[in-house]
Design a protein around this motif. Sequence first.
Motif, short mmCIF file in Angstrom:
data_model
loop_
_atom_site.label_atom_id
_atom_site.label_comp_id
_atom_site.label_asym_id
_atom_site.label_seq_id
_atom_site.Cartn_x
_atom_site.Cartn_y
_atom_site.Cartn_z
N TRP A 74 4.63 5.24 -4.29
CA TRP A 74 3.24 5.53 -5.32
C TRP A 74 3.65 6.70 -5.46
O TRP A 74 3.24 7.38 -7.21
CB TRP A 74 2.35 5.35 -4.76
CG TRP A 74 2.16 3.69 -4.06
CD1 TRP A 74 1.97 2.74 -3.66
CD2 TRP A 74 1.61 2.70 -5.69
NE1 TRP A 74 2.20 1.74 -3.59
CE2 TRP A 74 1.85 1.79 -4.85
CE3 TRP A 74 2.19 2.69 -6.70
CZ2 TRP A 74 2.03 0.46 -5.37
CZ3 TRP A 74 2.17 1.30 -7.15
CH2 TRP A 74 2.01 0.31 -6.27
N GLN A 129 -5.41 5.34 -5.80
CA GLN A 129 -5.71 6.16 -4.22
C GLN A 129 -4.77 6.84 -4.02
O GLN A 129 -4.81 8.42 -2.81
CB GLN A 129 -5.32 4.46 -2.76
CG GLN A 129 -6.35 3.28 -2.99
CD GLN A 129 -6.84 2.85 -2.33
OE1 GLN A 129 -5.72 2.63 -0.94
NE2 GLN A 129 -7.25 1.39 -2.23
N HIS A 130 -3.51 7.24 -4.39
CA HIS A 130 -2.45 7.88 -4.38
C HIS A 130 -2.54 9.10 -4.53
O HIS A 130 -2.41 10.44 -3.86
CB HIS A 130 -0.95 7.38 -4.42
CG HIS A 130 0.01 8.52 -3.70
ND1 HIS A 130 0.62 8.54 -2.71
CD2 HIS A 130 0.67 9.14 -5.48
CE1 HIS A 130 1.19 9.94 -3.26
NE2 HIS A 130 1.56 10.12 -4.00
N GLN A 139 -4.02 0.96 -6.22
CA GLN A 139 -2.73 1.43 -5.11
C GLN A 139 -2.33 3.24 -5.46
O GLN A 139 -2.39 3.60 -4.91
CB GLN A 139 -1.47 1.54 -4.68
CG GLN A 139 -1.48 -0.57 -3.91
CD GLN A 139 -2.47 0.07 -2.82
OE1 GLN A 139 -2.52 0.59 -1.92
NE2 GLN A 139 -4.01 -0.59 -2.98
N ASN A 177 0.75 -1.40 0.24
CA ASN A 177 0.20 0.03 0.08
C ASN A 177 0.66 1.14 0.51
O ASN A 177 0.18 2.61 -0.01
CB ASN A 177 -0.85 0.16 1.07
CG ASN A 177 -0.65 0.18 2.47
OD1 ASN A 177 0.92 -1.02 2.20
ND2 ASN A 177 -0.66 -0.26 3.50
#
Length: 214
Positions: free
Chosen positions: A78, A128-129, A125, A56
């Motif tokens: 990320w 989401q970042h 991921q 994550n």
Amino acid sequence: MISIDRFLSDEQDPKAVEKVIGKLNDLLTSGEEILYLAVQKKPAVNLMPDSIAITNKRIFYCEPGNLGLTMNFKDISWKSVKEVSFKEEFFGSKFICVPLHGENIVTEFIPKVQARKLHQAANEQLEQHKELVRQQSLEENRASAAAVSYNTSQPVIENPIVETEQPKIQTADAVEEPEDETTLKLRKLKTLFDKHLITQDEYEAKKASILDSF
């Protein structure tokens, strides 16, 4: 110790998974979790496959060294990833990570099923970042706007304007004298000439006539 069972769902090499998970367990930071692990499967010899782990917080690239006795790890967070993609080929797939800076990171011979799930997990991921960064930017903009609003709402004390009486200047009333008949005729004649209603010769002749009668 992290259980390896959930990382064997797509025919990953159990020995490679066990070795990678054992090493990664010591590298994970607080709150970091491995979401998916893909293991390279070379067409001929697959004794020392590379692995890619999605967490994550980042992507781990795990490369065996010294005939499998050691493991080299590279990672990219990320926030440094622009996008990820994969390309299916005859022998497995290529998993491609495009960083914001530097060259693309390409890993070949990833089994097709694992490459698709690796891509899916990485994209989730990454999105989401990006959403987190967007929310943080909105919060910062709101805070800046609130600070500006607070500053502009403060009362502004201006220097009082003192009105002073300006001295009145007395001017003599202009006394207009009525124009005589000759001046009026000359003025009208000039107006006719200026409007091109009479010629230059007519103007001069009429002007001489008026002056003669003066």
